[in-house]
Design a protein around this motif. Structure first.
Motif, PDB file in Angstrom:
ATOM      1  N   ILE B 191       0.834  -1.201   0.000  1.00 20.79           N
ATOM      2  CA  ILE B 191       0.000   0.000   0.000  1.00 20.79           C
ATOM      3  C   ILE B 191       0.871   1.254   0.000  1.00 20.79           C
ATOM      4  N   ASP B 192       1.822   1.273   0.877  1.00 23.95           N
ATOM      5  CA  ASP B 192       2.784   2.387   0.902  1.00 23.95           C
ATOM      6  C   ASP B 192       4.014   1.879   1.647  1.00 23.95           C
ATOM      7  N   ASN B 193       4.861   2.804   2.080  1.00 23.32           N
ATOM      8  CA  ASN B 193       6.062   2.339   2.771  1.00 23.32           C
ATOM      9  C   ASN B 193       5.783   1.871   4.195  1.00 23.32           C
ATOM     10  N   CYS B 194       4.525   1.943   4.578  1.00 22.19           N
ATOM     11  CA  CYS B 194       4.164   1.568   5.943  1.00 22.19           C
ATOM     12  C   CYS B 194       3.286   0.316   5.977  1.00 22.19           C
ATOM     13  N   LEU B 195       2.270   0.264   5.071  1.00 26.00           N
ATOM     14  CA  LEU B 195       1.279  -0.799   5.135  1.00 26.00           C
ATOM     15  C   LEU B 195       1.424  -1.782   3.973  1.00 26.00           C
ATOM     16  N   ARG B 196       1.129  -3.030   4.265  1.00 26.17           N
ATOM     17  CA  ARG B 196       1.186  -4.111   3.277  1.00 26.17           C
ATOM     18  C   ARG B 196      -0.124  -4.905   3.375  1.00 26.17           C
ATOM     19  N   PHE B 197      -0.384  -5.764   2.406  1.00 26.74           N
ATOM     20  CA  PHE B 197      -1.575  -6.618   2.503  1.00 26.74           C
ATOM     21  C   PHE B 197      -1.325  -7.950   1.811  1.00 26.74           C
ATOM     22  N   ALA B 198      -2.123  -8.940   2.229  1.00 26.23           N
ATOM     23  CA  ALA B 198      -1.984 -10.291   1.677  1.00 26.23           C
ATOM     24  C   ALA B 198      -3.306 -11.021   1.836  1.00 26.23           C
ATOM     25  N   PRO B 199      -3.586 -11.948   0.911  1.00 26.66           N
ATOM     26  CA  PRO B 199      -4.837 -12.706   1.050  1.00 26.66           C
ATOM     27  C   PRO B 199      -4.772 -13.711   2.205  1.00 26.66           C
ATOM     28  N   VAL B 200      -5.898 -13.831   2.907  1.00 23.57           N
ATOM     29  CA  VAL B 200      -6.036 -14.890   3.918  1.00 23.57           C
ATOM     30  C   VAL B 200      -6.617 -16.136   3.242  1.00 23.57           C
ATOM     31  N   ASP B 201      -7.618 -15.912   2.431  1.00 17.51           N
ATOM     32  CA  ASP B 201      -8.197 -16.976   1.589  1.00 17.51           C
ATOM     33  C   ASP B 201      -8.697 -16.283   0.321  1.00 17.51           C
ATOM     34  N   GLU B 202      -9.627 -16.891  -0.405  1.00 18.93           N
ATOM     35  CA  GLU B 202     -10.023 -16.261  -1.673  1.00 18.93           C
ATOM     36  C   GLU B 202     -10.856 -14.996  -1.482  1.00 18.93           C
ATOM     37  N   SER B 203     -11.386 -14.776  -0.292  1.00 20.89           N
ATOM     38  CA  SER B 203     -12.207 -13.590  -0.068  1.00 20.89           C
ATOM     39  C   SER B 203     -11.555 -12.552   0.851  1.00 20.89           C
ATOM     40  N   TRP B 204     -10.907 -13.001   1.907  1.00 22.56           N
ATOM     41  CA  TRP B 204     -10.409 -12.064   2.927  1.00 22.56           C
ATOM     42  C   TRP B 204      -9.001 -11.561   2.608  1.00 22.56           C
ATOM     43  N   MET B 205      -8.815 -10.245   2.729  1.00 22.73           N
ATOM     44  CA  MET B 205      -7.486  -9.645   2.665  1.00 22.73           C
ATOM     45  C   MET B 205      -7.112  -9.157   4.072  1.00 22.73           C
ATOM     46  N   LEU B 206      -5.847  -9.317   4.395  1.00 26.22           N
ATOM     47  CA  LEU B 206      -5.319  -8.866   5.681  1.00 26.22           C
ATOM     48  C   LEU B 206      -4.356  -7.706   5.423  1.00 26.22           C
ATOM     49  N   VAL B 207      -4.597  -6.591   6.086  1.00 26.11           N
ATOM     50  CA  VAL B 207      -3.729  -5.411   5.949  1.00 26.11           C
ATOM     51  C   VAL B 207      -3.047  -5.167   7.286  1.00 26.11           C
ATOM     52  N   ASP B 208      -1.735  -4.996   7.287  1.00 26.93           N
ATOM     53  CA  ASP B 208      -1.044  -4.588   8.514  1.00 26.93           C
ATOM     54  C   ASP B 208       0.316  -4.006   8.171  1.00 26.93           C
ATOM     55  N   ALA B 209       1.076  -3.672   9.231  1.00 30.95           N
ATOM     56  CA  ALA B 209       2.387  -3.065   9.025  1.00 30.95           C
ATOM     57  C   ALA B 209       3.502  -4.074   9.274  1.00 30.95           C
ATOM     58  N   ASP B 210       3.289  -4.945  10.243  1.00 28.89           N
ATOM     59  CA  ASP B 210       4.309  -5.960  10.540  1.00 28.89           C
ATOM     60  C   ASP B 210       3.640  -7.126  11.264  1.00 28.89           C
ATOM     61  N   ASP B 211       4.454  -8.074  11.736  1.00 32.75           N
ATOM     62  CA  ASP B 211       3.895  -9.285  12.332  1.00 32.75           C
ATOM     63  C   ASP B 211       3.657  -9.161  13.833  1.00 32.75           C
ATOM     64  N   GLY B 212       3.902  -7.975  14.393  1.00 36.33           N
ATOM     65  CA  GLY B 212       3.774  -7.815  15.839  1.00 36.33           C
ATOM     66  C   GLY B 212       2.364  -8.021  16.341  1.00 36.33           C
ATOM     67  N   PRO B 213       2.204  -8.157  17.648  1.00 32.34           N
ATOM     68  CA  PRO B 213       0.856  -8.357  18.217  1.00 32.34           C
ATOM     69  C   PRO B 213      -0.026  -7.136  17.970  1.00 32.34           C
ATOM     70  N   ALA B 214      -1.272  -7.409  17.587  1.00 31.63           N
ATOM     71  CA  ALA B 214      -2.172  -6.326  17.184  1.00 31.63           C
ATOM     72  C   ALA B 214      -2.914  -5.761  18.379  1.00 31.63           C
ATOM     73  N   ASP B 215      -2.903  -4.422  18.471  1.00 32.07           N
ATOM     74  CA  ASP B 215      -3.760  -3.772  19.465  1.00 32.07           C
ATOM     75  C   ASP B 215      -5.217  -3.835  19.030  1.00 32.07           C
ATOM     76  N   TRP B 216      -5.443  -3.724  17.724  1.00 30.11           N
ATOM     77  CA  TRP B 216      -6.804  -3.759  17.182  1.00 30.11           C
ATOM     78  C   TRP B 216      -6.846  -4.657  15.947  1.00 30.11           C
ATOM     79  N   VAL B 217      -7.938  -5.354  15.801  1.00 29.94           N
ATOM     80  CA  VAL B 217      -8.313  -5.892  14.492  1.00 29.94           C
ATOM     81  C   VAL B 217      -9.562  -5.145  14.048  1.00 29.94           C
ATOM     82  N   VAL B 218      -9.507  -4.576  12.859  1.00 32.03           N
ATOM     83  CA  VAL B 218     -10.674  -3.884  12.298  1.00 32.03           C
ATOM     84  C   VAL B 218     -11.219  -4.741  11.157  1.00 32.03           C
TER      85      VAL B 218
END
Lengths: 318, 338
Positions: B191-218
């Protein structure tokens, strides 16, 4: 006999069927099919009374001649029927067992007991229960035929009451714009459930067709041979690319809308039975009629008994 | 709170997807109002199609209910059909054929009849179109047997979404947030130099910055992505709050199984929907999360939806009513306890 006055291109859409004084004699297979439909419908009312049917059933008593007359002219066609569709289905397939199994939820049901009386499907036939919904769907089939080089017709059966629905007009408009091979068969029986057509329809069906520049035929006879002779050419023209066609049959619904909901004066209903195609044919050809009537009564009774002995359909299919 | 713009716009990607679909399927139709060239639809999404396929891309009268029925007839004869409804608000006019005929026909006749029909509709506000041209009416069609509800997203390839919709034989309504049309589509997981995304399955995409523990899932549909990404980025950069976003291209049938591990690992969960409260997608997502993750959730699931009110035409009033990036950011940053 002059039939022009009875099947016309600009006639008014009001008034009772004006049958020939003596109906033309029928091919035995046509008479058999008319009486097959009659006895299936009478039988279904009995089955309902005996508790074998759930929900409801809309019989086409008095209107059997419409699909029987049209059927040989609709080869090939995709027929989109409505809530009062048993006669349409039987005229096309003769499948008494599949229909009775469907409405009683028995093995051999044409739609696995899922659709019931108002939702029947076989290749080339599809009925559904919401008024007017089938007209745009039939137009889609007509568009398919026109764009795939097929000479098939798409046929939508509707009633007089169906003209209250907006999508009928949307579909007629598009059908004319696209010159689609769509045939709208109107079974105008003068009453929508309990509401007389005069209280639900301003203007006429003929004028509605004219407004869209759609070709229109008015059929006020119940003689199968006369109807066929007169409708063969306009249907051929629609098949050949002349655009949609509205055929209005001024017919009679002898039975209630569904079960016991007939609010008409019994004297009026008696009059309808007296001018019924079957009564007229029985008067003109008593021996032939009685023999065919008995044959179909027995046939339908035997098929019904056989179907009712079958197991109920399972829940796996569908 | 800016996000780097890369690549083409979402509407161009969707237009290309439709061209590709037509090139590969000679029994595919498209019906809609004003879809023919040179206009190519109210949002330009069908541009070029009527020139390339004049017999199968049909500009129709203003008859949404009728053309949806026509699509059904084509499908019953073995064709596939896409209906474009000019504004998603008018999907109300298509509800009878969709609910009572097209979706039912898949199974009500006791055999499986493939109904390759997709109704595309631009939805959502923030464009100043007023009360009858700005709504998200997804909830009206929620939970109809055999009817898929899909949503356009800048993270998903619309060709894949449409392919799945048409190939499965179950009809679909494709909701396209109209603000997306003019926003960039994201590809190749970046997405930019901060955020990335990847498919979880054929419908869901996961967006985050790194693999660290998440404070929030939106959890949010595609139309919210342009408002969600800046909020996630700002919360990360300004407040060191790590957010993981889950974005589906299919709202119904709802399958949360593939994302339950991600949701279960987060400290807090936020479900966002543009349609107002009172039944709908966010409520259904939340119901399933409680059912499946009870005992693992550390806090109540938070739902963010606009108030149940008629969407005003005046731009500033509309902006105040509908969900914006700022409110999402305030929740993520802990400044709004709801």
């Amino acid at each position: 006999m002059d039939t022009r006055s009875r099947v016309s291109w600009s006639a008014e859409s009001t008034g009772p069927p004006d049958g020939p004084a003596v109906p033309l004699s029928l091919d035995p297979t046509d008479l058999d099919m008319l009486l097959l439909i009659r006895h299936v419908e009478l039988g279904l009312l009995k089955l309902f009374a005996a508790g074998h049917l759930g929900g409801t059933t809309h019989t086409c008593l008095g209107q059997e001649y419409v699909p029987v007359a049209l059927n040989p002219l609709l080869q090939p066609a995709f027929v989109f029927s409505n809530h009062r569709g048993h006669g349409h289905y039987l005229a096309q397939f003769g499948d008494v067992a599949g229909l009775i199994a469907e409405v009683t939820g028995r093995e051999g049901a044409v739609c696995g007991g899922r659709g019931g009386s108002q939702h029947l499907y076989r290749t080339g036939f599809c009925s559904t229960g919401v008024q007017g919904e089938n007209v745009p769907v039939a137009l889609g089939a007509a568009l398919h035929f026109r764009t795939s080089g097929s000479d098939s017709l798409a046929v939508a059966y509707i009633g007089d009451g169906t003209w209250g629905e907006g999508v009928v007009y949307e579909a007629l408009n598009m059908a004319r714009l696209w010159r689609a091979p769509l045939v709208v068969v109107v079974e105008n029986n003068g009453i929508a459930q309990t509401t007389p057509t005069s209280r639900a329809m301003a203007g006429s069906i003929a004028a509605r067709a004219a407004a869209f520049d759609v070709r229109y035929a008015h059929v006020a006879v119940n003689c199968v041979r006369t109807i066929r002779a007169e409708l063969a050419e306009p249907l051929r023209q629609t098949r050949a690319g002349a655009g949609p066609l509205v055929i209005e049959f001024r017919t009679d619904r002898l039975g209630p809308h569904s079960k016991g909901d007939d609010t008409r004066d019994p004297a009026v209903v008696r009059e309808l039975w007296e001018r019924d195609w079957a009564a007229g044919y029985a008067r003109a050809y008593p021996t032939e009629f009685a023999s065919a009537d008995e044959r179909q009564r027995e046939f339908v009774a035997a098929v019904t008994a056989e179907v009712l002995a079958r197991p109920l359909v399972g829940s796996a299919a569908g | 709170m800016s996000v780097a713009i890369t690549g083409r716009r979402v509407s161009a990607g969707l237009n290309q997807a439709l061209h590709d679909l037509f090139a590969g399927d000679d029994r595919l139709f498209l019906l809609g109002e004003d879809v023919v060239d040179p206009y190519g639809g109210a949002f330009g999404v069908t541009r070029g199609l009527s020139t390339a396929y004049p017999d199968r891309v049909l500009g129709t009268p203003i008859s949404e209910g009728g053309i949806t029925g026509v699509a059904a007839g084509l499908a019953l004869c073995g064709d596939r059909a896409i209906v474009e409804v000019m504004f998603g608000d008018f999907i109300t006019l298509c509800v009878d054929p969709l609910v009572n005929f097209i979706s039912k026909s898949v199974t009500m006749y006791g055999r499986r009849l493939p109904m390759g029909v997709v109704v595309r509709c631009p939805v959502g506000g923030n464009r100043g179109y007023g009360p009858t041209h700005s709504q998200n009416l997804q909830k009206l069609l929620f939970g109809v047997p055999n009817l898929q509800l899909l949503e356009l997203s800048p993270l998903h390839d619309p060709r894949r979404t449409l392919d799945r919709a048409l190939a499965g034989g179950e009809p679909a309504v494709f909701f396209e947030d109209k603000v997306l049309y003019t926003t960039p589509e994201y590809r190749a997981g970046r997405i930019d130099n901060c955020l990335r995304f990847a498919p979880v399955d054929e419908s869901w995409m996961l967006v985050d910055a790194d693999d660290g523990p998440a404070d929030w899932v939106v959890i949010a549909p595609g139309g919210l992505v342009p408002r969600l990404l800046p909020a996630m980025r700002a919360a990360l950069v300004d407040d060191e709050v790590l957010t993981r976003a889950l974005v589906p291209d299919r709202l119904w049938p709802l399958d949360l199984d593939p994302v339950l591990p991600v949701v279960g690992d987060a400290t807090r969960v936020l479900v966002v929907e543009d349609g107002p409260a009172g039944g709908g997608w966010a409520a259904e997502v939340t119901r399933v999360l409680y059912e499946r993750l009870w005992g693992r959730l550390r806090h109540p699931v938070r739902i963010l939806q606009p108030p149940c009110a008629v969407i005003p035409a005046a731009t500033h009033l509309e902006r105040d009513l509908l969900l914006q990036s700022e409110i999402i950011y305030r929740i993520l940053a802990g400044g709004d306890d709801g």
